[in-house]
Design a protein around this motif. Structure first.
Motif: not given
Ligand code: 5AD
Length: 434
Positions: A328-335, A339-350, A352-360
């Motif tokens: 799964f792509k990380y999804s920020p959950r309330p509370g 949420l305070k750990i940042g910096p967020p990973v750009d959605d397009a990068i996330a 493409s990482r997910l796709n590479r992982l699935f391909e492998l």
């Protein structure tokens, strides 16, 4: 006319089980379950909030139900159950005032009071969770899922579960055995013990651990297969491994979520193990049970995940060769602290990482499934194949679905020897041998 209910379920096995309990309780009281929501006098949505998408689905469903409620002119009640109910509580009634009540996972045993109108918002975690094994509405004639513990005491920084399902509570050893015994008597042969961190189980009165429970259930005559879900790596111990090794009816399959292959990310996730430690646990289990099939969960794009971190996840995938993957792509959950750990990973990068992982993983899974060709595997017969009613379907010991040619008079729940002749996309194909 009896009262009718419609129930819709999202999310994990725990939610499935809550639906079985809600539905069983209602049926015991004379309610009739219907599959068409327009025929129902009660509509229950049993919801999931593990990622933002699942939560959004609930609110769009509630939007649809608004009209139905208006048209029914007071003839239908709508209840929101499950993790979104727990998380949002009263806010659901503000946002969707056509909802009649909101009940969290801790309140499943309190349905009578809720339906009697005594509570419109039930989101506490009573110490007495009231498990009534007699009122389970089990969808399968051969398989029974049994809750052994609920909640989670881990504090993974990405996860909403400690909020939505509360602190760990284990059921007593004897209560669980009574439920299993009753299910055996009703013809069930396959069992799945469930808990959010199932291997953290400790009997509240005797202190016996998960391995002891596994052994006790596996030793009961009539238990053909015993599965369990979901284990936390930090809770794997020798007693659990010994039980898995010593009982032939405990499958050579273990779902062991790793979440990331980078120790730096694991530390920020507060997973309580490093990547080295995880590999060590896997090695220990493989030494005891060489043929075991591992599956895992992975989150990509956790805040601060670098390319190098992600490469380590790929590397771990190559080394362990997980047969099945839930990623799964990380999804920020309330509370949640993430949420305070940042910096967020750009959605397009996330993405493409997910796709590479699935391909492998596709390559690994392909090799894995191909390696079964020509082998004869014991398959627990569960019923006609979903895609081809001419074929029978079941699962191998290590949890792969097999569609096979065989005698349609084979009794449900029997173990059949099947020669595997083909690996399909996610499943195996074969023929029963005489
Ligand atoms: N974002 C993405 N995935 C998540 N999971 C849990 N929380 C999140 C989140 N905030 C995944 C984990 C877990 C599985 C059930 O869902 O991988 O093991």
């Amino acid at each position: 006319m009896s009262q009718t209910f419609f129930i819709e379920t999202w999310g994990c096995q725990m939610n499935d089980l809550d639906t079985q309990r809600l539905s069983g309780t209602l049926k015991l009281r004379g309610w009739q379950r219907v599959e068409d929501q327009t025929l129902a006098s009660l509509i229950l949505l049993n919801t999931c909030s593990i990622r933002e998408k699942s939560e959004q689905k609930v609110f769009s469903r509630l939007g649809e139900l608004r009209e139905l409620k208006a048209a029914a002119n007071g003839g239908v009640r709508i209840g929101v159950a499950g993790c979104v109910a727990q998380q949002e509580g009263e806010k659901i009634l503000k946002r969707a005032p056509w909802v009649d009540f909101v009940m969290g996972p801790g309140s499943v045993g309190y349905l009578d009071e809720i339906l009697a109108g005594q509570r419109t918002i039930a989101v506490d975690f009573p110490d007495d969770r009231r498990y009534d094994h007699l009122s389970m509405d089990r969808p399968s004639a051969t398989k029974a899922q049994v809750t052994i513990m609920e909640g989670c005491n881990k504090n993974c920084t990405f996860c909403i579960v400690p909020t939505t399902r509360g602190r760990e509570v284990s059921r007593s050893f004897d209560d669980i055995l009574i439920e299993v015994r009753a299910a055996i008597e009703s013809g069930r042969v396959e069992f799945e013990l469930l808990g959010q961190t199932v291997n953290a189980y400790r009997c509240p009165t005797t202190g016996r651990d998960f391995g002891a429970l596994l052994s006790a259930v596996a030793s009961m005559p009539g238990v053909a297969r015993l599965r369990f879900m979901t284990s936390h790596p930090a809770e794997v111990n020798d007693s659990m491994i010994a039980a898995m090794r010593n009982h032939a009816n405990i499958p050579g399959y273990l779902h062991l979520p790793v979440q990331s292959g980078s120790s730096a990310v694991l530390r920020r996730m507060k997973r309580l193990y490093t990547r080295e430690k995880y590999e060590e646990i896997i090695a220990r289990i493989r030494t005891a049970i060489p043929e075991i099939h591992f599956s895992t969960d992975i989150i990509v794009g956790f805040p601060g995940e670098t390319d190098a971190d992600f490469e380590q996840t790929l590397e771990l995938m190559r080394r362990i060769r997980f047969g099945s993957l839930f990623a799964f792509k990380y999804s920020p959950r309330p509370g949640t602290p993430s949420l305070k750990i940042g910096p967020p990973v750009d959605d397009a990068i996330a993405s493409s990482r997910l796709n590479r992982l699935f391909e492998l993983h596709e390559e690994i899974k392909r090799e894995f499934l191909d390696s079964y060709r020509g082998r004869v595997m014991p398959v627990l017969y569960e019923g006609p194949s979903r895609h081809d009613p001419e074929m029978l379907a079941g699962r191998t010991d290590d949890n792969w679905v097999v569609n096979f040619k065989g005698d349609p008079r084979t009794p449900l729940g029997s173990l059949v020897g099947v020669r595997i002749d083909q690996a399909q996309h996610h499943t195996l194909r074969g023929e029963a041998i005489a």
